[in-house]
Design a protein around this motif. Structure first.
Motif, mmCIF file in Angstrom:
data_model
loop_
_atom_site.group_PDB
_atom_site.id
_atom_site.type_symbol
_atom_site.label_atom_id
_atom_site.label_comp_id
_atom_site.label_asym_id
_atom_site.label_seq_id
_atom_site.Cartn_x
_atom_site.Cartn_y
_atom_site.Cartn_z
ATOM 1 N N ALA A 43 -114.872 51.652 33.901
ATOM 2 C CA ALA A 43 -114.864 53.065 33.400
ATOM 3 C C ALA A 43 -116.130 53.582 33.537
ATOM 4 O O ALA A 43 -116.634 54.597 33.021
ATOM 5 C CB ALA A 43 -114.163 53.178 31.972
ATOM 6 N N GLU A 44 -117.131 52.863 34.064
ATOM 7 C CA GLU A 44 -118.414 53.079 34.310
ATOM 8 C C GLU A 44 -119.397 53.339 32.899
ATOM 9 O O GLU A 44 -120.130 53.985 32.707
ATOM 10 C CB GLU A 44 -118.690 54.547 35.246
ATOM 11 N N ARG A 45 -119.081 52.299 32.258
ATOM 12 C CA ARG A 45 -119.795 52.054 30.807
ATOM 13 C C ARG A 45 -120.708 50.834 30.967
ATOM 14 O O ARG A 45 -120.226 49.725 31.437
ATOM 15 C CB ARG A 45 -118.776 51.888 29.658
ATOM 16 N N HIS A 46 -121.843 51.110 30.308
ATOM 17 C CA HIS A 46 -122.699 49.925 30.191
ATOM 18 C C HIS A 46 -122.307 49.225 28.960
ATOM 19 O O HIS A 46 -122.037 49.655 27.919
ATOM 20 C CB HIS A 46 -124.250 50.334 30.168
ATOM 21 N N VAL A 47 -122.435 47.664 28.831
ATOM 22 C CA VAL A 47 -121.867 47.166 27.710
ATOM 23 C C VAL A 47 -123.162 45.896 27.765
ATOM 24 O O VAL A 47 -123.366 45.119 28.755
ATOM 25 C CB VAL A 47 -120.552 46.415 27.975
ATOM 26 N N VAL A 48 -123.478 45.650 26.390
ATOM 27 C CA VAL A 48 -124.336 44.631 26.036
ATOM 28 C C VAL A 48 -123.653 43.664 24.981
ATOM 29 O O VAL A 48 -123.154 44.357 24.059
ATOM 30 C CB VAL A 48 -125.612 45.120 25.513
ATOM 31 N N ILE A 49 -123.463 42.619 25.105
ATOM 32 C CA ILE A 49 -122.890 41.534 24.034
ATOM 33 C C ILE A 49 -124.098 41.006 23.224
ATOM 34 O O ILE A 49 -125.219 40.231 23.743
ATOM 35 C CB ILE A 49 -122.083 40.630 24.633
ATOM 36 N N VAL A 50 -124.017 41.149 22.015
ATOM 37 C CA VAL A 50 -124.847 40.089 21.044
ATOM 38 C C VAL A 50 -124.042 39.102 20.491
ATOM 39 O O VAL A 50 -123.076 39.615 19.540
ATOM 40 C CB VAL A 50 -125.579 40.951 20.157
ATOM 41 N N THR A 51 -124.324 37.727 20.594
ATOM 42 C CA THR A 51 -123.556 36.834 20.538
ATOM 43 C C THR A 51 -123.858 35.802 19.408
ATOM 44 O O THR A 51 -125.338 35.693 19.420
ATOM 45 C CB THR A 51 -122.989 36.006 21.575
ATOM 46 N N SER A 52 -123.378 35.365 18.336
ATOM 47 C CA SER A 52 -123.701 34.211 17.390
ATOM 48 C C SER A 52 -123.043 32.932 17.876
ATOM 49 O O SER A 52 -122.418 32.722 19.004
ATOM 50 C CB SER A 52 -123.503 34.623 15.994
ATOM 51 N N GLY A 53 -123.112 31.933 17.349
ATOM 52 C CA GLY A 53 -122.163 30.797 17.770
ATOM 53 C C GLY A 53 -122.872 29.567 18.149
ATOM 54 O O GLY A 53 -122.406 28.581 18.146
ATOM 55 N N ALA A 54 -124.358 29.678 18.652
ATOM 56 C CA ALA A 54 -124.964 28.534 19.177
ATOM 57 C C ALA A 54 -125.037 27.390 18.113
ATOM 58 O O ALA A 54 -125.031 26.268 18.621
ATOM 59 C CB ALA A 54 -126.320 28.909 19.726
ATOM 60 N N ILE A 55 -125.450 27.755 16.981
ATOM 61 C CA ILE A 55 -125.694 26.528 15.829
ATOM 62 C C ILE A 55 -124.396 25.895 15.601
ATOM 63 O O ILE A 55 -124.179 24.910 15.643
ATOM 64 C CB ILE A 55 -126.367 27.152 14.761
ATOM 65 N N GLY A 56 -123.366 26.838 15.583
ATOM 66 C CA GLY A 56 -121.959 26.378 15.141
ATOM 67 C C GLY A 56 -121.316 25.477 16.281
ATOM 68 O O GLY A 56 -121.021 24.357 16.006
ATOM 69 N N MET A 57 -121.640 25.877 17.287
ATOM 70 C CA MET A 57 -120.884 24.941 18.660
ATOM 71 C C MET A 57 -121.980 23.699 18.581
ATOM 72 O O MET A 57 -121.252 22.712 19.156
ATOM 73 C CB MET A 57 -121.286 25.720 19.895
ATOM 74 N N GLY A 58 -123.280 23.594 18.657
ATOM 75 C CA GLY A 58 -124.094 22.727 18.855
ATOM 76 C C GLY A 58 -123.674 21.581 17.674
ATOM 77 O O GLY A 58 -123.515 20.230 17.797
ATOM 78 N N ALA A 59 -123.402 22.015 16.465
ATOM 79 C CA ALA A 59 -122.778 21.242 15.384
ATOM 80 C C ALA A 59 -121.567 20.527 15.572
ATOM 81 O O ALA A 59 -121.374 19.404 15.190
ATOM 82 C CB ALA A 59 -122.851 22.135 13.892
ATOM 83 N N GLY A 60 -120.664 21.388 16.274
ATOM 84 C CA GLY A 60 -119.255 20.811 16.511
ATOM 85 C C GLY A 60 -119.317 19.708 17.429
ATOM 86 O O GLY A 60 -118.672 18.731 17.451
ATOM 87 N N GLN A 61 -120.315 20.030 18.422
ATOM 88 C CA GLN A 61 -120.605 18.925 19.500
ATOM 89 C C GLN A 61 -121.240 17.520 18.958
ATOM 90 O O GLN A 61 -120.796 16.482 19.529
ATOM 91 C CB GLN A 61 -121.454 19.603 20.542
ATOM 92 N N LEU A 62 -121.809 17.717 17.807
ATOM 93 C CA LEU A 62 -122.478 16.538 17.192
ATOM 94 C C LEU A 62 -121.559 15.984 16.103
ATOM 95 O O LEU A 62 -121.901 14.727 15.514
ATOM 96 C CB LEU A 62 -123.616 16.901 16.338
ATOM 97 N N GLY A 63 -120.156 16.776 15.845
ATOM 98 C CA GLY A 63 -119.288 16.243 14.989
ATOM 99 C C GLY A 63 -119.569 16.325 13.535
ATOM 100 O O GLY A 63 -119.285 15.841 12.785
#
Length: 366
Positions: A43-63
């Motif tokens: 629809a010709e709109r500009h979109v920017v994503i601001v994401t969290s989750g890096a620490i949580g995913m890293g913690a999950g990877q480490l168990g």
């Protein structure tokens, strides 16, 4: 209020708990986000994503079953989790024929005027190329304590929305809406569909920090709404787990809470307002009244200097405003209470004979 037909730029912030499912990565959720964002791009709109989750995913990877609290462990988790996070975004968006770009920032980048403008230019270039920038705090190298700079990226999303003159900021979280009371403590708490002004009562009723691996809470979201509102940007806070939540918000469905902007500041004024002050200039009541009438700050009205700052850095004026200082703290201590002509005597005839000009002074209140 919820007519977004003319909305051209959208920032979408996705919280840690929204991205996860059962303690792991929810691949299907990323796919859903990519599909909805693709429809906005079409629809010709500009979109920017601001994401969290890096620490949580890293913690999950480490168990790890508990939120890591030690700085170096959180940095390690961020370093492990960030590529995992971007892999999910890249995989989901590639399926829709859309390119994504990783952009990692720190609070220092946004406070420094030069790097602030460089970041803005980089995002603008990506958007013009049809790329979706995916921003996150660079937690593995940040000099500030993780979570205090951006509050699970709530503040970061608002600063980005402000920086790129976004029309709308969508904050997807595990909270349905802003409530008139803390729903965790009051069974009769009611959602607030529209906020026209962020009052002290609203701030008092906001809950505490987030849970599990997140660091944000309602207070950080309210502060984010205030930052974005200063850019004339509408903000919708909604539960990110609602089915097709982005598309439904864009179609005008009354999900969550919408915050309406009250004033629109220039880009430079927003940078001043959102920068961390290097020090404080104390002024008398007469000087403060003059500043509210759009006058320059003169050395005669200065009663004291706190902290160490250089010319060109952002400082507080009492607790009422922020400004770009035309004079460093060391020189200002000698000039406090004196006539403006003393500035040129001390600093040379070419130096500006004020402490701060009206265009570089922004009051905190509306």
């Amino acid at each position: 209020m919820r007519n977004f037909e003319k909305t051209k730029r959208v920032v979408i912030k996705i919280g840690t708990n929204t991205l996860a499912k059962g303690g792991g990565i929810d691949t299907a959720y990323f796919t859903g986000v990519a599909e909805q964002v693709k429809s906005l791009i079409d629809a010709e709109r500009h979109v920017v994503i601001v994401t969290s989750g890096a620490i949580g995913m890293g913690a999950g990877q480490l168990g790890l079953t508990e939120k890591p609290r030690e700085m170096k462990m959180r940095q390690a988790c961020a370093a492990i989790g960030q590529p995992l996070l971007m892999r999910e975004y890249r995989k989901a968006f590639e399926q829709k024929g859309v390119q994504v770009a990783q952009v990692l920032v720190t609070a220092e980048v946004l406070t420094n005027r030069k790097t602030y403008l460089n970041l803005r230019n980089a995002i603008e270039a990506l958007l013009e190329l049809g790329v979706v920038p995916v921003l996150n705090e660079n937690d593995s190298v940040s000099t500030a304590e993780i979570g205090t700079a951006f509050g699970d990226n709530d503040k970061l999303s608002a600063l980005v929305a402000s920086k790129i003159d976004a029309d709308l900021l969508i904050m997807l979280t595990d909270i349905d809406a802003l409530y008139d009371k803390n729903p965790q403590e009051h069974a009769d708490a009611k959602p607030i569909p529209v906020v026209f002004e962020i009052t002290e009562e609203i701030i008092r009723n906001a809950g505490g920090s987030g849970s599990v691996h997140s660091t944000g809470g309602m207070k950080t979201k309210i502060e984010a709404a205030r930052i974005a509102a200063n850019a004339g940007c509408r903000i919708v806070l909604a539960n990110g787990r609602e089915d097709r939540v982005i598309s439904r918000i864009m179609s005008g469905e009354p999900l969550g809470t919408i915050f309406m902007p009250k004033r629109k500041l220039s880009n430079r004024a927003r940078w001043i307002l959102n920068s961390s002050p290097a020090g404080t200039i104390r002024v008398d009541d007469g000087a403060l009244k003059a500043l509210r009438n759009h006058k320059s700050l003169l050395p005669s009205g200065v009663t004291g200097v706190e902290g160490s700052f250089e010319q060109g850095e952002v400082v507080m004026i009492n607790q009422a405003a922020k400004a770009v200082a035309s004079i460093g703290s060391a020189q200002l201590e000698d000039l406090a209470g004196k006539h403006s002509r003393e500035i040129k005597k001390l600093l040379g005839p070419s130096h500006r004979d004020v402490v701060a000009i009206p265009e570089d002074i922004v009051f905190l209140d509306y």
